[in-house]
Enzyme design. Structure first.
Site, short mmCIF file in Angstrom:
data_model
loop_
_atom_site.label_atom_id
_atom_site.label_comp_id
_atom_site.label_asym_id
_atom_site.label_seq_id
_atom_site.Cartn_x
_atom_site.Cartn_y
_atom_site.Cartn_z
N ARG A 67 37.15 -16.61 29.29
CA ARG A 67 36.38 -15.69 29.73
C ARG A 67 35.35 -16.29 30.52
O ARG A 67 34.76 -15.50 31.50
CB ARG A 67 35.89 -14.75 28.74
CG ARG A 67 37.10 -13.89 28.06
CD ARG A 67 36.79 -13.39 26.66
NE ARG A 67 36.50 -14.31 25.68
CZ ARG A 67 37.12 -14.82 24.84
NH1 ARG A 67 38.54 -14.83 25.15
NH2 ARG A 67 36.70 -15.75 24.03
N GLU A 104 33.14 -22.50 14.60
CA GLU A 104 33.20 -21.85 13.36
C GLU A 104 34.22 -21.79 12.18
O GLU A 104 34.26 -21.64 11.26
CB GLU A 104 32.38 -20.29 13.39
CG GLU A 104 33.40 -19.57 14.13
CD GLU A 104 32.92 -19.25 15.75
OE1 GLU A 104 33.00 -18.12 16.32
OE2 GLU A 104 32.61 -20.57 16.23
#
Length: 179
Positions: A67, A104
């Site tokens: 993105r 993460e």
């Protein structure tokens, strides 16, 4: 329209259009999907314009896969400079420069082509979301290792609870919306 109104319009669009997806890409992760923001022309225009503000003295915008490519290209056009696609591993033909980092929910690797000369070039790093900061940090390190001067990073959305900003303390970091 004045600068405050332009920023407010971008923030409102991000707040209104961001789609939140629970447990994606893995259980326990809340994913902020900005593709609805990109699909609305006026929202995309205002977001790109706001990300570019304050970065007029840039030689290159580095948009992070995937993105960040969309945003980076728009910001580069706004600033009148080039754009560099920072790719996930295995997407570019060799030779490449690589940087591994932690997410993460695992690890990943970013790459850029060796054919792009970066020594002394002033680079702005652009991405959609700052979570733990690993992707932006890895991108900045990858570029700096090749001689680039990181003038800043700009993201649309920052998930403040994940404290990614702490990893990005060597350069200015701007965001439109903090949640």
């Amino acid at each position: 329209m004045n600068e405050v109104d332009e920023r407010a319009r971008a923030v409102e669009a991000v707040t209104r259009l961001t789609r939140w997806v629970e447990d994606f890409p893995v259980p326990g992760v809340r994913f902020g999907d900005l593709t609805p923001v990109f699909a609305e022309g006026s929202a995309l225009r205002s977001v790109v314009s706001e990300l570019a503000k304050g970065h007029e003295n840039v030689d290159l915008v580095a948009g992070i896969d995937a993105r960040g490519f969309l945003l980076g290209a728009g910001v580069a056009l706004e600033l009148g400079c080039g754009v560099l696609a920072v790719r996930k591993a295995g997407k570019l033909p060799p030779p490449v420069h690589s940087q591994s980092y932690k997410l993460e929910y695992g690890t990943a690797e970013l790459q850029i082509p060796t054919a792009i000369e970066l020594v002394g070039r002033r680079v702005l790093v652009v991405d959609d979301v700052l979570a733990t900061g690993g992707t932006v940090e890895a991108t900045a390190q990858l570029l700096a290792d090749q001689g680039a001067v990181i003038v800043g990073a700009a993201v649309v959305l920052e998930i403040a609870a994940l404290r990614g900003r702490e990893k990005c303390s060597d350069y200015p970091l701007g965001c439109l919306v903090r949640v």
